[in-house]
Design a protein around this motif. Sequence first.
Motif, PDB file in Angstrom:
ATOM      1  N   LEU A 270       0.615  -1.428  -0.123  1.00 15.43           N
ATOM      2  CA  LEU A 270       0.155   0.080  -0.061  1.00 15.43           C
ATOM      3  C   LEU A 270       0.823   1.482  -0.501  1.00 15.43           C
ATOM      4  N   LYS A 271       0.365   2.507  -0.894  1.00 14.46           N
ATOM      5  CA  LYS A 271       0.782   3.086  -0.809  1.00 14.46           C
ATOM      6  C   LYS A 271       0.226   4.858  -0.034  1.00 14.46           C
ATOM      7  N   PRO A 272       0.490   5.611   0.003  1.00 15.85           N
ATOM      8  CA  PRO A 272      -0.407   6.783   0.690  1.00 15.85           C
ATOM      9  C   PRO A 272      -0.850   7.136  -0.368  1.00 15.85           C
ATOM     10  N   GLU A 273      -0.855   7.032  -1.962  1.00 20.13           N
ATOM     11  CA  GLU A 273      -1.908   7.327  -2.606  1.00 20.13           C
ATOM     12  C   GLU A 273      -3.150   6.590  -2.487  1.00 20.13           C
ATOM     13  N   ASP A 274      -2.800   5.329  -1.637  1.00 18.41           N
ATOM     14  CA  ASP A 274      -4.129   4.305  -2.183  1.00 18.41           C
ATOM     15  C   ASP A 274      -5.122   4.990  -0.347  1.00 18.41           C
ATOM     16  N   THR A 275      -4.770   6.309   0.072  1.00 21.37           N
ATOM     17  CA  THR A 275      -5.677   6.732   1.477  1.00 21.37           C
ATOM     18  C   THR A 275      -6.850   7.115   0.507  1.00 21.37           C
ATOM     19  N   ALA A 276      -8.380   6.778   1.207  1.00 17.12           N
ATOM     20  CA  ALA A 276      -9.086   7.105   0.219  1.00 17.12           C
ATOM     21  C   ALA A 276     -10.169   6.224   1.023  1.00 17.12           C
ATOM     22  N   MET A 277     -11.445   6.033   1.045  1.00 17.36           N
ATOM     23  CA  MET A 277     -12.932   5.703   1.195  1.00 17.36           C
ATOM     24  C   MET A 277     -13.211   4.328  -0.196  1.00 17.36           C
TER      25      MET A 277
ATOM     26  N   THR B 284     -15.635   2.402   3.076  1.00 18.14           N
ATOM     27  CA  THR B 284     -14.590   1.623   4.783  1.00 18.14           C
ATOM     28  C   THR B 284     -13.430   2.756   4.381  1.00 18.14           C
ATOM     29  N   GLN B 285     -13.301   2.978   5.068  1.00 18.35           N
ATOM     30  CA  GLN B 285     -12.119   3.579   5.537  1.00 18.35           C
ATOM     31  C   GLN B 285     -10.724   3.031   4.964  1.00 18.35           C
ATOM     32  N   VAL B 286      -9.833   3.104   4.160  1.00 19.06           N
ATOM     33  CA  VAL B 286      -8.312   2.783   4.082  1.00 19.06           C
ATOM     34  C   VAL B 286      -7.547   4.390   3.929  1.00 19.06           C
ATOM     35  N   THR B 287      -6.318   4.660   5.035  1.00 20.96           N
ATOM     36  CA  THR B 287      -5.340   5.467   5.196  1.00 20.96           C
ATOM     37  C   THR B 287      -4.321   4.988   5.636  1.00 20.96           C
TER      38      THR B 287
END
Length: 122
Positions: free
Chosen positions: A82-89, A116-119
């Motif tokens: 996972l990368k920071p740019e994958d952060t999203a709902m 569902t939130q992914v951070t």
Amino acid sequence: QVLLVESGGGSVQSGGSLRLSCAHTKSWAAMGWFRQAPGKEREGVAAINSDGNERYTDSVKGRFTLSQDNAQNTLYLQMNTLKPEDTAMYYCAATNEVLLLSLLRSAKYKYWGQGTQVTVSS
């Protein structure tokens, strides 16, 4: 009543993994995962149709994988590296329309879960 219930989101560090689950109440012609980050449009991430054809957006190819447990009526999205740019709902969506080339088009999906939130932190 149509229900799509997502789970599995959370906070991880860059390089980590998460598995999202979407529990659903019936078989669909197509199901997919979509995501929306603040200030951005909803984006198709990965989707599969009832023939088993899959589509992934370029940014997740090689990192994300769809799978299904038909006995449990559950669609999964395994997310690795996972990368920071994958952060999203992240949203699960479903449709009774047969899709192939437009599997990642959110407008083609009529039924949606609550998200569902992914951070992902760097």
